[in-house]
Design an enzyme around this catalytic site. Structure first.
Site, PDB file in Angstrom:
ATOM      1  N   GLY A 183       0.842  -1.204   0.000  1.00 57.88           N
ATOM      2  CA  GLY A 183       0.000   0.000   0.000  1.00 57.88           C
ATOM      3  C   GLY A 183       0.871   1.246   0.000  1.00 57.88           C
ATOM      4  O   GLY A 183       0.652   2.187  -0.777  1.00 57.88           O
ATOM      5  N   HIS A 184       1.894   1.252   0.861  1.00 56.69           N
ATOM      6  CA  HIS A 184       2.834   2.379   0.886  1.00 56.69           C
ATOM      7  C   HIS A 184       3.554   2.489  -0.471  1.00 56.69           C
ATOM      8  O   HIS A 184       3.745   3.576  -1.006  1.00 56.69           O
ATOM      9  CB  HIS A 184       3.888   2.181   1.977  1.00 56.69           C
ATOM     10  CG  HIS A 184       3.345   2.133   3.372  1.00 56.69           C
ATOM     11  ND1 HIS A 184       3.374   1.003   4.142  1.00 56.69           N
ATOM     12  CD2 HIS A 184       2.749   3.078   4.139  1.00 56.69           C
ATOM     13  CE1 HIS A 184       2.849   1.252   5.324  1.00 56.69           C
ATOM     14  NE2 HIS A 184       2.450   2.509   5.350  1.00 56.69           N
ATOM     15  N   GLN A 206       0.480  11.144  18.015  1.00 60.79           N
ATOM     16  CA  GLN A 206      -0.820  10.744  17.476  1.00 60.79           C
ATOM     17  C   GLN A 206      -1.329   9.436  18.077  1.00 60.79           C
ATOM     18  O   GLN A 206      -2.338   8.909  17.656  1.00 60.79           O
ATOM     19  CB  GLN A 206      -0.774  10.663  15.945  1.00 60.79           C
ATOM     20  CG  GLN A 206      -0.015   9.481  15.393  1.00 60.79           C
ATOM     21  CD  GLN A 206       0.100   9.570  13.893  1.00 60.79           C
ATOM     22  OE1 GLN A 206       0.764  10.452  13.360  1.00 60.79           O
ATOM     23  NE2 GLN A 206      -0.566   8.670  13.181  1.00 60.79           N
ATOM     24  N   GLN A 255      -6.391   6.566   0.622  1.00 66.17           N
ATOM     25  CA  GLN A 255      -7.827   6.641   0.953  1.00 66.17           C
ATOM     26  C   GLN A 255      -8.154   5.736   2.139  1.00 66.17           C
ATOM     27  O   GLN A 255      -9.147   5.900   2.822  1.00 66.17           O
ATOM     28  CB  GLN A 255      -8.667   6.227  -0.256  1.00 66.17           C
ATOM     29  CG  GLN A 255     -10.162   6.414  -0.026  1.00 66.17           C
ATOM     30  CD  GLN A 255     -11.023   5.678  -1.034  1.00 66.17           C
ATOM     31  OE1 GLN A 255     -10.788   5.805  -2.224  1.00 66.17           O
ATOM     32  NE2 GLN A 255     -12.000   4.927  -0.566  1.00 66.17           N
TER      33      GLN A 255
HETATM   34  P1  AMP Z   1       0.933   4.766   7.828  1.00 63.85           P
HETATM   35  O1  AMP Z   1       2.343   4.288   7.741  1.00 63.85           O
HETATM   36  O2  AMP Z   1      -0.025   3.729   8.286  1.00 63.85           O
HETATM   37  O3  AMP Z   1       0.823   6.076   8.565  1.00 63.85           O
HETATM   38  O4  AMP Z   1       0.491   5.080   6.335  1.00 63.85           O
HETATM   39  C1  AMP Z   1       1.223   5.949   5.497  1.00 63.85           C
HETATM   40  C2  AMP Z   1       0.400   6.277   4.284  1.00 63.85           C
HETATM   41  O5  AMP Z   1       0.114   5.075   3.562  1.00 63.85           O
HETATM   42  C3  AMP Z   1      -0.971   6.904   4.640  1.00 63.85           C
HETATM   43  O6  AMP Z   1      -1.261   7.928   3.712  1.00 63.85           O
HETATM   44  C4  AMP Z   1      -1.904   5.742   4.503  1.00 63.85           C
HETATM   45  O7  AMP Z   1      -3.235   6.124   4.212  1.00 63.85           O
HETATM   46  C5  AMP Z   1      -1.280   4.993   3.324  1.00 63.85           C
HETATM   47  N1  AMP Z   1      -1.746   3.602   3.322  1.00 63.85           N
HETATM   48  C6  AMP Z   1      -1.819   2.761   4.376  1.00 63.85           C
HETATM   49  N2  AMP Z   1      -2.366   1.584   4.006  1.00 63.85           N
HETATM   50  C7  AMP Z   1      -2.647   1.687   2.696  1.00 63.85           C
HETATM   51  C8  AMP Z   1      -3.242   0.803   1.735  1.00 63.85           C
HETATM   52  N3  AMP Z   1      -3.660  -0.410   2.064  1.00 63.85           N
HETATM   53  N4  AMP Z   1      -3.383   1.254   0.464  1.00 63.85           N
HETATM   54  C9  AMP Z   1      -2.972   2.506   0.113  1.00 63.85           C
HETATM   55  N5  AMP Z   1      -2.410   3.382   0.973  1.00 63.85           N
HETATM   56  C10 AMP Z   1      -2.244   2.980   2.251  1.00 63.85           C
END
Ligand code: AMP
Length: 282
Positions: free
Chosen positions: A36-37, A61, A149
């Site tokens: 996802g990242h 946070q 999203q």
């Molecule tokens: P995090 O490391 O969880 O703070 O996420 C970093 C970024 O990756 C944020 O903008 C999240 O929304 C995005 N993100 C997390 N999981 C996914 C996913 N499954 N698909 C797309 N983007 C994601």
């Protein structure tokens, strides 16, 4: 890939990029990276000349100390993944770099955005998110910043932030990347046992069924059906399941051709909070 630990080094490297008129794309993360990242990084690479990713587990946070302590931090694996994805630079600051003693933070008023849904479940969470994103934006000053999203409410918070502080940054929201069974990818998924990960596709299935039902019945009824569908599965609790306006998170009762609706859900599955959402009624 450059590995940058201080705001000073970041400034030197990014000033050089800007002097060469290179467009900078930015992906903020808390690490424990997954595809996802990577999908955000890939989009940034297509749309910019230089892509920078940050990894910072932002203490401000987390309203739950245990969640912060247990947050996965596989930094060596993350670095390999970023290199493979062709990321140009990783900003990996210590908390002192992000929150120096003399740093005076302007208050951010997020209004209703921080008090409903995810904000109601995690008091102070979005203030912390807004604070760290503002600080990261000040350090990186990207042309475009990429968010998933997956964290729907967070994307509204970030858009509100750039509006309030008049930051010349385009916020790009990218689709949710899912496992084959439909489970939205998340750094927290590794806390589920293998078998639980394999079963957890029922959340997305319920959201897709709900998206069919909203054409036939009022939202309250479609929500009730989805709730029952999810609670059939062992180990589930629903923290919230609501259909709201994509612009302002106001609750909606029926389809409305002038407003776009999204269903937002958090399922606590064997103690792991699983967030998901789906734009519906299209
Ligand atoms: P995090 O490391 O969880 O703070 O996420 C970093 C970024 O990756 C944020 O903008 C999240 O929304 C995005 N993100 C997390 N999981 C996914 C996913 N499954 N698909 C797309 N983007 C994601």
């Amino acid at each position: 890939m450059f590995l940058i630990k201080t705001t000073k080094d970041l400034e030197i490297i990014l000033n050089k990029q800007r002097s060469e008129n290179r467009k900078i794309g930015f992906v903020a993360t808390m690490g424990a990276l997954h595809n996802g990242h990577v999908s955000l990084l890939e989009r940034s690479k297509v749309e910019n000349d230089t892509t920078i990713c940050s990894i910072f587990v932002n203490p401000r946070q987390f309203n739950d100390k245990n969640d912060l302590l247990n947050y996965p931090r596989p930094i060596e694996k993350d670095i390999l993944m970023l290199e493979e994805a062709g990321c140009d630079a990783l900003f990996l600051p210590d908390p002192d770099e992000i929150y120096p003693e003399n740093y005076l933070d302007a208050p951010i008023d997020l209004g209703k955005l921080e008090s409903v849904l995810e904000g109601a479940m995690r008091p102070g969470h979005f203030k912390g998110v807004a604070m760290v994103v503002k600080r990261l934006f000040e350090c990186v000053q990207p042309n475009k910043a990429y968010f998933g999203q997956k964290d729907f409410q967070q994307t509204l918070v970030v858009k509100e932030l750039v509006k309030q502080f008049d930051m010349p940054i385009e916020i790009v929201v990218n689709d949710i990347l899912r496992e084959d069974n439909g489970l939205a990818m998340s750094s927290r998924n590794i806390r589920l046992k293998n078998e639980q990960q394999q079963n957890a596709g029922f959340i997305y299935t319920a959201l897709k069924n709900l998206n069919e039902n909203v054409f036939k019945m009022p939202f309250s009824q479609a929500i009730e059906i989805a709730t029952n569908e999810i609670l059939q599965h062992e180990g589930t609790q629903i923290e919230y399941l609501e259909i709201v306006d994509t612009e302002n998170l106001e609750k909606m009762e029926v389809l409305d051709k002038n407003r776009k609706a999204v269903v937002l859900i958090v399922v606590n599955y064997f103690g792991v909070r699983l967030l998901d959402n789906l734009i519906i009624g299209e």
